[in-house]
Design an enzyme around this catalytic site. Structure first.
Site, PDB file in Angstrom:
ATOM      1  N   GLU A 169       0.806  -1.227   0.000  1.00 11.48           N
ATOM      2  CA  GLU A 169       0.000   0.000   0.000  1.00 11.48           C
ATOM      3  C   GLU A 169       0.838   1.275   0.000  1.00 11.48           C
ATOM      4  O   GLU A 169       0.794   2.046   0.980  1.00 11.48           O
ATOM      5  CB  GLU A 169      -0.975   0.014   1.183  1.00 11.48           C
ATOM      6  CG  GLU A 169      -1.962  -1.145   1.181  1.00 11.48           C
ATOM      7  CD  GLU A 169      -3.087  -0.977   2.206  1.00 11.48           C
ATOM      8  OE1 GLU A 169      -3.097   0.039   2.936  1.00 11.48           O
ATOM      9  OE2 GLU A 169      -3.958  -1.859   2.264  1.00 11.48           O
ATOM     10  N   GLU A 375      -4.971  -8.702   1.149  1.00 11.74           N
ATOM     11  CA  GLU A 375      -5.612  -8.344   2.420  1.00 11.74           C
ATOM     12  C   GLU A 375      -7.090  -8.132   2.190  1.00 11.74           C
ATOM     13  O   GLU A 375      -7.490  -7.489   1.221  1.00 11.74           O
ATOM     14  CB  GLU A 375      -5.073  -7.020   3.001  1.00 11.74           C
ATOM     15  CG  GLU A 375      -3.754  -7.119   3.685  1.00 11.74           C
ATOM     16  CD  GLU A 375      -3.314  -5.769   4.275  1.00 11.74           C
ATOM     17  OE1 GLU A 375      -4.177  -4.949   4.653  1.00 11.74           O
ATOM     18  OE2 GLU A 375      -2.094  -5.559   4.322  1.00 11.74           O
TER      19      GLU A 375
HETATM   20  C1  FCB Z   1      -4.297  -1.937   5.584  1.00 14.77           C
HETATM   21  C2  FCB Z   1      -2.910  -2.234   6.105  1.00 14.77           C
HETATM   22  C3  FCB Z   1      -2.872  -3.258   7.206  1.00 14.77           C
HETATM   23  C4  FCB Z   1      -4.036  -3.099   8.157  1.00 14.77           C
HETATM   24  C5  FCB Z   1      -5.332  -3.024   7.412  1.00 14.77           C
HETATM   25  C6  FCB Z   1      -6.552  -2.920   8.290  1.00 14.77           C
HETATM   26  O1  FCB Z   1      -4.330  -0.660   5.053  1.00 14.77           O
HETATM   27  O2  FCB Z   1      -2.078  -2.665   5.054  1.00 14.77           O
HETATM   28  O3  FCB Z   1      -1.626  -3.166   7.856  1.00 14.77           O
HETATM   29  O4  FCB Z   1      -3.840  -2.012   8.970  1.00 14.77           O
HETATM   30  O5  FCB Z   1      -5.314  -1.940   6.527  1.00 14.77           O
END
Ligand code: FCB
Length: 472
Positions: A169, A375
């Site tokens: 990210e 994620e």
């Molecule tokens: C993302 C991050 C991760 C976590 C999630 C909820 O932006 O990559 O580390 O904090 O959100």
């Protein structure tokens, strides 16, 4: 509600969970590790909920064997973790610290012994403080330092890690770290946002080049983005233009050079009042566009935007913390309108259709590039009941909905190879400290005891069967 039939995932789909070094490791001053920007930021009064820090976190640094056993017990096939840069290269320069490399080598070996595929992320936001003191990501040299660090880790772990991710990210690193200031290092400098984004891109390109020269030929290298799913409130031209602007800032500032070899012209126009972009040197965009083997997509929720309201300062809370400074440089006035429906404990709207949309977007934009959901998950206010159990039906519903959305994309042709739930453990949720729980495993931050929630059991069954259960 119509009854839903069970739906099977592709046979070779990779099932995992994800974490990040600063969020779980603790042992902040052990083994030669020195402060990263998150150590400094979390110690700065007022920056993190109740002054929480990652000093101890889940103490994974000492308990990693138990955590790996837990993953094995849940039947997980892959584990996405990140390397703490300052554990490996404390000042961000010079030779690696053997103890730091050994920790990750043992971790990778422990995963392989348990039949779990290691998926390593080089940078999940924890820049060495010394590099921030020298200017941080807005400075070009940081990109070169990152590539050097990538080479050190690549040489040490290339023989045991098959999946490599450069950055996690970069949007958050650049826009929240240097724009709204809700993430480390907490600067609020509009031009630095663009400079940081460029040097993160450049760091990725240089690191991929270095990794290719040190990793075995069959290692797979990619990057993880959190592309925006940006919807215009209405079909009016002004609202669509607002969506275009936010999409340029959140997504195309990265995918432009990474996937296509140039920054979008509209992004440069939108930000002309912020920067002349002279930090982009001839040849940089070609360096950034290295062939990659997969794209990691992180998805939590869509946003809805509308045309700027004259005089408005932009969002005060972008979902990651509140700030008087908008991260949306050059488009500060764009209005973020609340979406209807359910929300997680973060206040993030629950809408799985955005995950289908974002996967289909990239499957059309780069048809030959495999995708991973690196994620996806949700925070809820979980509690341990009198029997010591944690029931989290809302998280199960969230996961069920989003995995259905992944299947929707797969059925429409997206080449999605795997899914990593965020997160294995409740952990240090950045500016929210330990106040928000994303784990499928509950962590008691007093005793550090781990308790699998019902979502962990539900996920384990899905991993075992490869079938998303029907309803009704
Ligand atoms: C993302 C991050 C991760 C976590 C999630 C909820 O932006 O990559 O580390 O904090 O959100």
């Amino acid at each position: 509600m119509p009854e839903e039939q069970p739906r099977a995932f592709p046979a070779d789909f990779l099932w995992g969970s994800a974490t990040a070094a600063y969020q779980i490791e603790g042992a902040a001053a052990e083994g030669g590790r020195t402060p990263s920007i998150w150590d400094t930021f979390s110690r700065t009064p007022g920056k993190v909920f109740e002054g929480h820090t990652g000093d101890v976190a889940c103490d994974h640094y000492h308990r990693w064997r138990d955590d790996l056993d837990l993953m094995a017990e849940l039947g997980l096939a892959a584990y996405r973790f990140s390397v703490s840069w300052t554990r490996v290269q404390p000042t961000g320069r010079g030779p690696a610290v053997q103890r730091g490399l050994d920790f990750y080598r043992e971790l990778a070996d422990g995963l392989l012994e348990r039949g779990i595929t290691p998926a390593l992320t080089l940078y999940h936001w924890d820049l060495p403080q010394e590099l921030e003191d020298a200017g941080g990501w807005p400075v070009r040299e940081t990109a070169e330092r990152f590539a050097e660090y990538a080479g050190l880790v690549g040489e040490a772990l290339g023989d045991r890690v098959p999946l490599w991710t450069t950055l996690n990210e970069p949007f958050c690193s650049a826009f929240l770290g240097y724009g709204s200031g809700v993430h480390a290092p907490g600067r609020t400098e509009p031009e630095s946002v663009l400079r940081a984004a460029h040097h993160l891109n450049l760091g990725h390109g240089l690191a991929v080049r270095t990794l290719r020269s040190v990793l075995p030929a069959d290692a797979r290298i990619g990057v993880t983005l959190n592309p925006g799913v940006v919807r215009a409130r209405t079909d009016a031209a002004e609202d669509r233009d607002a969506a275009r602007r936010i999409d340029a800032l959140q997504t195309r500032i990265f995918t432009g050079p990474l996937l296509h070899g140039s920054y979008p012209a509209d992004l440069r126009e939108d930000t002309a009042g912020v920067s002349d972009w002279s930090f982009v040197r001839d040849g940089d965009e070609a360096v950034i566009r290295q062939p990659i083997d997969f794209l990691g997509v992180n998805y939590y929720n869509p946003v809805e935007v509308a045309a700027p309201v004259p005089g408005a300062a932009g969002p005060r809370d972008d979902g990651h913390g509140s700030s008087a400074h908008s991260p949306w440089v050059g488009s500060e006035g764009v209005e973020f309108t609340p979406l209807p429906g359910g929300r997680t404990a973060m206040g993030w709207p629950i809408d799985a259709t955005g995950l289908t949309d974002v996967l289909l977007r990239f499957s059309r934009e780069v048809p030959d590039l495999p995708l991973y959901v690196t994620e996806n998950g949700a925070a809820f206010d979980d509690t341990v009941d009198a029997q010591g159990a944690v029931h989290d039906p809302e998280r199960v519903a969230y996961l069920r909905g989003h995995l259905g959305a992944v299947l929707d994309a797969v059925e429409q042709g997206a080449d999605v190879r795997g899914y990593f739930v965020w997160s294995l453990l409740d952990n240090f949720e950045w500016a929210y400290g330990y106040g928000k729980r994303f784990g499928v495993v509950h962590v008691d931050f007093e005793t550090l005891r781990r308790t699998p929630k019902s979502s962990a059991r539900w996920y384990a069954e899905l991993v075992r069967s490869g079938v998303l259960p029907g309803s009704g």
